[in-house]
Design a protein around this motif. Structure first.
Motif, PDB file in Angstrom:
ATOM      1  N   LYS A  53       0.821  -1.212   0.000  1.00 40.68           N
ATOM      2  CA  LYS A  53       0.000   0.000   0.000  1.00 40.68           C
ATOM      3  C   LYS A  53       0.859   1.268   0.000  1.00 40.68           C
ATOM      4  CE  LYS A  53      -3.635  -2.348   2.513  1.00 40.68           C
ATOM      5  NZ  LYS A  53      -4.329  -2.481   3.787  1.00 40.68           N
ATOM      6  N   PRO A  54       1.507   1.575  -1.116  1.00 37.68           N
ATOM      7  CA  PRO A  54       2.349   2.785  -1.168  1.00 37.68           C
ATOM      8  C   PRO A  54       1.542   4.026  -0.795  1.00 37.68           C
ATOM      9  CG  PRO A  54       2.355   1.624  -3.286  1.00 37.68           C
ATOM     10  CD  PRO A  54       1.403   0.915  -2.402  1.00 37.68           C
ATOM     11  N   LYS A  62       4.855   3.838 -13.304  1.00 40.80           N
ATOM     12  CA  LYS A  62       5.124   2.666 -12.468  1.00 40.80           C
ATOM     13  C   LYS A  62       6.145   2.998 -11.382  1.00 40.80           C
ATOM     14  CE  LYS A  62       4.250  -1.478 -13.876  1.00 40.80           C
ATOM     15  NZ  LYS A  62       4.287  -2.813 -14.514  1.00 40.80           N
ATOM     16  N   VAL A  63       5.839   4.060 -10.623  1.00 37.41           N
ATOM     17  CA  VAL A  63       6.663   4.483  -9.497  1.00 37.41           C
ATOM     18  C   VAL A  63       5.795   4.430  -8.238  1.00 37.41           C
ATOM     19  CG1 VAL A  63       7.939   6.399  -8.453  1.00 37.41           C
ATOM     20  CG2 VAL A  63       8.136   5.963 -10.907  1.00 37.41           C
ATOM     21  N   GLN A 113       9.208   0.922  -9.992  1.00 41.82           N
ATOM     22  CA  GLN A 113      10.340   1.519  -9.298  1.00 41.82           C
ATOM     23  C   GLN A 113       9.834   1.907  -7.912  1.00 41.82           C
ATOM     24  OE1 GLN A 113      13.033   4.109 -11.820  1.00 41.82           O
ATOM     25  NE2 GLN A 113      11.048   4.335 -12.821  1.00 41.82           N
ATOM     26  N   VAL A 114      10.644   1.674  -6.905  1.00 43.97           N
ATOM     27  CA  VAL A 114      10.240   1.939  -5.528  1.00 43.97           C
ATOM     28  C   VAL A 114      11.107   3.050  -4.961  1.00 43.97           C
ATOM     29  CG1 VAL A 114       9.993   0.967  -3.207  1.00 43.97           C
ATOM     30  CG2 VAL A 114       9.487  -0.445  -5.223  1.00 43.97           C
ATOM     31  N   VAL A 115      10.450   4.064  -4.417  1.00 39.47           N
ATOM     32  CA  VAL A 115      11.144   5.173  -3.766  1.00 39.47           C
ATOM     33  C   VAL A 115      10.716   5.169  -2.305  1.00 39.47           C
ATOM     34  CG1 VAL A 115      11.531   7.667  -3.734  1.00 39.47           C
ATOM     35  CG2 VAL A 115      11.045   6.508  -5.908  1.00 39.47           C
ATOM     36  N   ARG A 133      15.639  14.095  -5.723  1.00 40.31           N
ATOM     37  CA  ARG A 133      15.473  12.647  -5.890  1.00 40.31           C
ATOM     38  C   ARG A 133      14.136  12.329  -6.554  1.00 40.31           C
ATOM     39  NH1 ARG A 133      14.704   8.582  -1.126  1.00 40.31           N
ATOM     40  NH2 ARG A 133      14.850   6.622  -2.273  1.00 40.31           N
ATOM     41  N   LEU A 134      13.075  12.977  -6.111  1.00 42.85           N
ATOM     42  CA  LEU A 134      11.763  12.762  -6.714  1.00 42.85           C
ATOM     43  C   LEU A 134      11.758  13.176  -8.183  1.00 42.85           C
ATOM     44  CD1 LEU A 134       9.478  13.950  -3.790  1.00 42.85           C
ATOM     45  CD2 LEU A 134       9.650  11.612  -4.693  1.00 42.85           C
ATOM     46  N   GLN A 135      12.455  14.263  -8.498  1.00 41.16           N
ATOM     47  CA  GLN A 135      12.508  14.732  -9.885  1.00 41.16           C
ATOM     48  C   GLN A 135      13.129  13.682 -10.801  1.00 41.16           C
ATOM     49  OE1 GLN A 135      14.541  18.456  -9.267  1.00 41.16           O
ATOM     50  NE2 GLN A 135      12.616  19.607  -9.186  1.00 41.16           N
TER      51      GLN A 135
END
Length: 154
Positions: A53-54, A62-63, A113-115, A133-135
């Motif tokens: 549950k991001p 797909k992030v 991709q997982v942040v 980083r988000l950019q």
């Protein structure tokens, strides 16, 4: 007014605590939401039906973004274990970290991709680095980039 506690009679502390449901990490989600809006990132969804549950998901890119609380996930900079029930809390944080790794692996196996962002990185002097980083993951892709993931465009 006296509360009727008879429904809890005979329950152990762990049983009682297991009945308490989380209200979420609203404060940290709002801090990230503020960044996403300031940076004009679009296409995010909350409460996506994905493993773990991001906090925010960008289905087109797909992030999946998770904001990990410094206490609950054991931030190396800020986690201070409670002074009571040390073994319990050590195991709890270890279990949370293992689950985080498992969820990240599951999402990556599905092509996401997982942040993961520490809650402390949303404010103060670490905020600009978090935005950068988000950019890297969320910035618009150049027209000639084809199907490369966003992190590889820069």
């Amino acid at each position: 007014m006296v509360d009727d506690l008879s429904r809890f009679h005979g329950l152990t502390r762990p049983q009682l605590m297991s009945r308490i449901r989380s209200r979420g990490n609203k404060k940290t989600e709002i801090a990230l939401l503020k960044i996403l809006r300031e940076q004009k990132f679009t296409g995010w969804r909350r409460h996506a039906k994905l493993p773990g549950k991001p906090d925010f998901a960008f289905p087109r890119l797909k992030v999946a973004i998770f904001v990990d609380g410094c206490f609950w996930h054991g931030c190396p900079r800020h986690y201070k274990p409670p002074t009571t029930r040390g073994a319990f809390w050590e195991q709890k944080i270890l279990t949370n970290r293992k689950r985080d790794r498992r969820v990240s692996r599951e999402l990556r196996a599905k092509g996401w991709q997982v942040v993961r962002i520490w809650e402390c990185a949303l404010v103060g002097t670490r905020r600009p680095a978090t935005i950068q980083r988000l950019q890297r993951y969320l910035a618009p892709c150049p027209a000639d980039a084809g199907d490369l993931p966003p992190a590889q465009h820069h």
